[in-house]
Design an enzyme around this catalytic site. Structure first.
Site, PDB file in Angstrom:
ATOM      1  N   PHE A 137       0.861  -1.188   0.000  1.00  0.00           N
ATOM      2  CA  PHE A 137       0.000   0.000   0.000  1.00  0.00           C
ATOM      3  C   PHE A 137       0.893   1.233   0.000  1.00  0.00           C
ATOM      4  O   PHE A 137       1.738   1.393   0.871  1.00  0.00           O
ATOM      5  CB  PHE A 137      -0.940   0.037   1.210  1.00  0.00           C
ATOM      6  CG  PHE A 137      -1.898   1.196   1.125  1.00  0.00           C
ATOM      7  CD1 PHE A 137      -3.063   1.103   0.357  1.00  0.00           C
ATOM      8  CD2 PHE A 137      -1.623   2.402   1.756  1.00  0.00           C
ATOM      9  CE1 PHE A 137      -3.927   2.186   0.243  1.00  0.00           C
ATOM     10  CE2 PHE A 137      -2.488   3.484   1.638  1.00  0.00           C
ATOM     11  CZ  PHE A 137      -3.642   3.374   0.884  1.00  0.00           C
ATOM     12  N   ASP A 222       9.193   2.673   1.884  1.00  0.00           N
ATOM     13  CA  ASP A 222       8.019   3.412   2.341  1.00  0.00           C
ATOM     14  C   ASP A 222       7.844   3.094   3.826  1.00  0.00           C
ATOM     15  O   ASP A 222       7.364   2.028   4.196  1.00  0.00           O
ATOM     16  CB  ASP A 222       6.803   2.973   1.519  1.00  0.00           C
ATOM     17  CG  ASP A 222       5.501   3.620   1.988  1.00  0.00           C
ATOM     18  OD1 ASP A 222       5.482   4.187   3.098  1.00  0.00           O
ATOM     19  OD2 ASP A 222       4.500   3.530   1.247  1.00  0.00           O
ATOM     20  N   LYS A 251       2.399   9.593   8.401  1.00  0.00           N
ATOM     21  CA  LYS A 251       1.575   9.249   9.567  1.00  0.00           C
ATOM     22  C   LYS A 251       2.014   9.854  10.907  1.00  0.00           C
ATOM     23  O   LYS A 251       1.515  10.879  11.312  1.00  0.00           O
ATOM     24  CB  LYS A 251       1.432   7.738   9.659  1.00  0.00           C
ATOM     25  CG  LYS A 251       0.589   7.182   8.498  1.00  0.00           C
ATOM     26  CD  LYS A 251       0.068   5.795   8.756  1.00  0.00           C
ATOM     27  CE  LYS A 251      -1.099   5.462   7.860  1.00  0.00           C
ATOM     28  NZ  LYS A 251      -0.755   4.961   6.532  1.00  0.00           N
TER      29      LYS A 251
HETATM   30  C1  PLP Z   1      -0.997   5.273   5.081  1.00  0.00           C
HETATM   31  C2  PLP Z   1       0.055   4.863   4.114  1.00  0.00           C
HETATM   32  C3  PLP Z   1       0.281   5.588   2.919  1.00  0.00           C
HETATM   33  C4  PLP Z   1      -0.603   6.727   2.493  1.00  0.00           C
HETATM   34  O1  PLP Z   1      -0.554   7.818   3.356  1.00  0.00           O
HETATM   35  P1  PLP Z   1      -1.646   8.990   3.202  1.00  0.00           P
HETATM   36  O2  PLP Z   1      -1.201  10.014   4.208  1.00  0.00           O
HETATM   37  O3  PLP Z   1      -2.977   8.404   3.496  1.00  0.00           O
HETATM   38  O4  PLP Z   1      -1.543   9.500   1.820  1.00  0.00           O
HETATM   39  C5  PLP Z   1       1.309   5.172   2.108  1.00  0.00           C
HETATM   40  N1  PLP Z   1       2.101   4.134   2.430  1.00  0.00           N
HETATM   41  C6  PLP Z   1       1.918   3.432   3.575  1.00  0.00           C
HETATM   42  C7  PLP Z   1       2.851   2.306   3.905  1.00  0.00           C
HETATM   43  C8  PLP Z   1       0.885   3.763   4.443  1.00  0.00           C
HETATM   44  O5  PLP Z   1       0.681   3.035   5.555  1.00  0.00           O
END
Ligand code: PLP
Length: 398
Positions: A137, A222, A251
């Site tokens: 994700f 990420d 986050k």
């Molecule tokens: C939550 C998340 C995102 C997206 O972040 P947003 O602030 O909602 O755009 C991307 N990568 C990972 C691993 C995430 O947990």
């Protein structure tokens, strides 16, 4: 407005993209949140791994209030000390590179993809392939949606940006087969969060690093969910002993104030010049003042040790629950305070039953109960959540 009026307003006025739970939250204190009726919940979702310092943290509230009274925003055409402080703290913690601030996780990943492509194109115009993992994700913008290796999020939104390919996570042969001189970047979560809390082996990540070195491809981690101390290290990659070329954060970075960031190695940063990337809001004084407090608090040994200890304690409690319900619970996974419990049926009813009893958890990938609490949790809070779960589960055993 009454709760019912809020539900009606939401139905009438808000885009119906969230499968919301039927409570209206009002305020929070530490690890607890309260609904409009004053009912208390122990919060083990923490705004989805965002409220790392919990709710209403005195130092964070003070810094945000003071900065709001001084200056909420100014353009990136000017310097501010709070932005310099936040960037310096981040490069000290990472031990490499240069920082760019945006406003969200998706935006941080967009920036990372852009710099990787720009760098790769200085080597060859054909070097543009971005490889990501299945069940990953990476966000909801078009490029990050395309990077996200889950077709269900992409359906109906095409045409998607070109140049993305997907491989099985934690499978080095699959990656090796797909890589070539035309690979611009490999982008991975060091632990898959949304996809169901999957932890790869250190050996895998080390080999990914070696393959990226072999093909001169940019390794992007990420760490939007796993970073900011969640794993018990400031960056989860330090758990595995593998450094990326680019790392993305969001986050937890400002404890709830919207922010995103990427850190890129100097070698890659060198290909960017004034005008190549930008953001109006990114790294504004309000967000950076909040990030300063989070980084000063989370980025120290004692705090990270606490995360590790609480993570170990919670994992042992979850393992004990698994042993008690062997036909229902398939596996307990995770490190530090990113933990998942895979069960053999959809988890939403269990999440609702926990909510009813005063505990907020969530379910990801359909059947994985996920725990990403504020990092300031203590054993008593872990006991509270685990006791509720233990009381709820018997109703779901077949
Ligand atoms: C939550 C998340 C995102 C997206 O972040 P947003 O602030 O909602 O755009 C991307 N990568 C990972 C691993 C995430 O947990």
């Amino acid at each position: 407005m009454t709760d019912e009026q809020i539900y009606e307003s939401d139905k009438r006025d808000y885009l119906p993209v969230f499968a919301r739970y039927q409570i209206v939250l009002d305020h929070g204190e530490g690890v607890y949140v309260y609904d409009t009726h004053g009912k208390k919940y122990v919060d083990f979702l923490g705004g989805i791994a965002v409220n790392v310092l919990g709710h209403n943290h005195p130092a964070l509230v003070k810094a945000v209030a003071e900065q709001a009274g001084k200056m909420i925003h100014c353009s990136n055409l000017y310097y501010t000390q709070v932005q310099a402080d936040a960037a310096e703290k981040l490069t000290k913690l990472s031990g490499f590179g240069k920082v760019f601030f945006g406003n969200s996780g998706a935006e941080a990943n967009e920036g990372a993809i852009k710099v990787a492509r720009k760098y790769a194109h200085t080597i060859s115009p054909d070097k543009s392939q971005i490889i990501t993992a299945l069940h990953s994700f990476h966000g909801r913008t078009l490029a990050t949606l395309t990077a996200t290796g889950q077709p269900k999020y992409q359906e109906g939104f095409g045409p998607l940006p070109a140049g993305f390919d997907y491989v099985e996570y934690n499978n080095i042969e699959a990656l090796e087969k797909m890589m070539s001189e035309n690979t611009a970047a490999v982008m991975l979560e060091p632990i898959q969060g949304e996809g169901g809390v999957h932890v790869p082996t250190a050996e895998y990540l080390k080999k990914v690093r070696a393959l990226c070195d072999k093909y001169n491809a940019v390794l992007i981690f990420d760490e939007i969910q796993t970073g900011i101390g969640r794993s018990g290290e400031f960056f989860a990659y330090d758990k595995f002993g593998v450094k990326p070329d680019v790392v993305t954060l969001a986050k937890g970075l400002a404890g709830g104030v919207p922010i995103g960031a990427f850190i890129t190695s100097d070698k890659i940063a060198d290909v960017l010049h004034a005008g190549d990337h930008g953001s109006t809001f990114g790294g504004n004084p309000l967000a950076c003042a909040a990030a300063d407090v989070v980084l000063a608090t989370v980025g120290n040994e004692a705090f990270l040790k606490h995360v590790e200890e609480m993570g170990d304690y919670m994992k042992s409690r979850l393992e004990a629950i698994k042993a008690k319900f062997p036909t229902l619970v398939k596996e307990v996974r995770g490190v530090g305070l990113i933990l998942g419990m895979e069960i053999n049926k959809p988890g939403r009813d269990i999440v609702n039953a926990c909510l009813e009893k005063g505990s907020i958890i969530n379910c990801t990938a359909g059947n994985v109960l996920r725990f990403v609490p504020p990092l300031i949790v203590e054993k008593e809070h872990i006991d509270e959540v685990c006791d509720i779960l233990e009381a709820v589960l018997p109703a779901y055993v077949d």
